[in-house]
Design an enzyme around this catalytic site. Structure first.
Site, PDB file in Angstrom:
ATOM      1  N   ALA A   1     -18.990-128.248 -35.649  1.00  0.00           N
ATOM      2  CA  ALA A   1     -20.323-127.891 -35.150  1.00  0.00           C
ATOM      3  C   ALA A   1     -20.232-127.035 -33.895  1.00  0.00           C
ATOM      4  O   ALA A   1     -21.034-126.114 -33.694  1.00  0.00           O
ATOM      5  CB  ALA A   1     -21.147-129.147 -34.877  1.00  0.00           C
ATOM      6  N   ASP A   2     -19.253-127.327 -33.048  1.00  0.00           N
ATOM      7  CA  ASP A   2     -19.063-126.507 -31.846  1.00  0.00           C
ATOM      8  C   ASP A   2     -18.680-125.084 -32.212  1.00  0.00           C
ATOM      9  O   ASP A   2     -19.172-124.121 -31.621  1.00  0.00           O
ATOM     10  CB  ASP A   2     -17.980-127.126 -30.959  1.00  0.00           C
ATOM     11  CG  ASP A   2     -18.468-128.307 -30.162  1.00  0.00           C
ATOM     12  OD1 ASP A   2     -19.390-128.136 -29.357  1.00  0.00           O
ATOM     13  OD2 ASP A   2     -17.926-129.412 -30.344  1.00  0.00           O
TER      14      ASP A   2
END
Length: 394
Positions: free
Chosen positions: A166-167
């Site tokens: 997600a980062d």
């Protein structure tokens, strides 16, 4: 050659992954990126593997950046930051909402002296809403977006990725958002605030799940390596104990696979003409493909699939990636000189431009490596730097 983003100045005051990686991507294509860290250093320096006491992840995320230390919680640090902002095009930060405002460094104040400033705010949940004050990490986004719920075996638990998925997705989105805001500045002459919540980019990449649920009431289940849209689609073990993955998203590919494994009779089944219907017969198709693959070693399987023009890929670990001739031809990995470690191998820039290519020219700096240099460019001399250090601002 001139880089695409030469002349763009970026202040990276974010920590760990999403914000810093967005700044890295801008730096890869020529932006001047100044990494501003707390005097104790960005936590990424102490995250994951290290060599000779030097964090390796920090060398990658910090590449193509000059590094300074600055404590923004002190009045002296805030004043230095304002001077830096006056020279910048972009600030990337990931403090909890309200933190910059509490320090007197909110966009309203910063834009008074720099109306063209683009402030990129990367947080777990965004700048408003009931969760905005919560600490946010990529793991939480992977859980709340629906990613974990559809990942894993049908009879197993929801599964999280073993890396910052997600980062990383948010970093790509933040870099794109930055360039979008800068393009708007070309038209309006004004900067603006980018509000990026880490829970949102990964939600977008998960496909039409909300649309399907709203229209049909269907909730996507966990299917392991299988797909609800086509079959055969799975990972298969070869006779030498290695693995390959195949995909049959195109009907022609599915037909070639069945000819290759000696089961052309499947093509006569009425359900074979539809990917979704093939998926309902995945057990039969997996048995046919899996048994053929299990009788051959990986190299033979890959060679046969390639000759049949069917889609296949060996499942690599990092050793295979480094040895693969396609990655080598693309220059996907690059060795970068580094004064602390001699050199560091890392991924290269993520795409190629024919006229203004990016490049990795330096690994991440040591803590505060360029503090005197950068502050000197602001007219802050050695005596003032020493005084700032004595007050804990650097």
């Amino acid at each position: 050659m001139t880089s695409a983003l030469t002349g763009l100045r970026v202040l990276d005051v974010s920590t760990l992954f999403a914000g810093p990686l967005a700044a890295t991507m801008l730096g890869d294509f020529g932006a001047e990126v100044i990494k501003i860290e707390h005097p104790k250093g960005d936590p990424v320096r102490y995250h994951g593997a290290s060599k000779d006491g030097v964090g390796l992840w920090g060398k990658v995320v910090g590449r193509n950046k000059r590094g300074i230390t600055l404590y923004l919680g002190s009045p002296e640090g805030q004043e230095v930051f304002r001077k830096l902002v006056a020279t910048a095009d972009v600030v990337i930060e990931n403090f909890r909402p309200g933190t910059l405002e509490r320090w007197g460094l909110g966009y309203e104040e910063l834009s008074r002296t720099n109306p063209g400033l683009v402030l990129v705010r990367v947080t777990g949940f965004g700048q408003f809403g009931p969760y905005s004050g919560r600490p946010g990490f990529g793991t939480l986004a992977e859980a709340m977006s629906g990613f974990a719920a559809i990942t894993g075996e049908p009879d197993g638990p929801p599964t999280l990725p073993p890396f910052g998925l997600a980062d990383g997705i948010s970093a790509l989105a933040a870099a794109f958002a930055t360039m979008t805001a800068l393009r708007a500045r070309d038209t309006t002459g004004r900067g603006q605030v980018v509000d990026l919540a880490i829970i949102e980019p990964i939600l977008t990449l998960l496909g039409p799940q909300p649309t399907v649920y709203d229209a049909l009431g269907q909730v996507q289940p966990r299917t392991g390596n299988r797909s609800a849209n086509n079959a055969p689609r799975n990972t298969y073990r070869t006779s030498d104990g290695r693995w390959v993955a195949i995909s049959t998203s195109a009907q022609s590919i599915a037909e070639r696979v069945m000819h290759l494994v000696g089961r052309p009779e499947f093509l006569d089944e009425p359900w074979f003409a539809s990917g979704a219907e093939r998926a309902e017969h995945a057990d039969e198709l997996d048995e046919a493909v899996g048994s053929w693959i299990a009788a051959r070693d990986r190299d033979e399987v890959v060679r046969a699939f390639e000759e049949a023009q069917a889609a296949v890929a060996p499942i690599y670990d990092v050793r295979d990636v480094l040895a693969d001739p396609q990655f080598q031809a693309l220059g996907s990995l690059v060795r970068v000189p580094d004064p602390e470690l001699g050199s560091v191998l890392m991924q290269n820039v993520i795409f190629r431009l024919s006229e203004t290519p990016g490049a990795v020219v330096s690994a991440g700096p040591s803590i505060g490596q360029h503090t005197e240099e950068v502050l000197g460019e602001l007219g802050i001399g050695a005596d003032e730097v020493a005084e700032l250090r004595s007050k804990g601002a650097l």
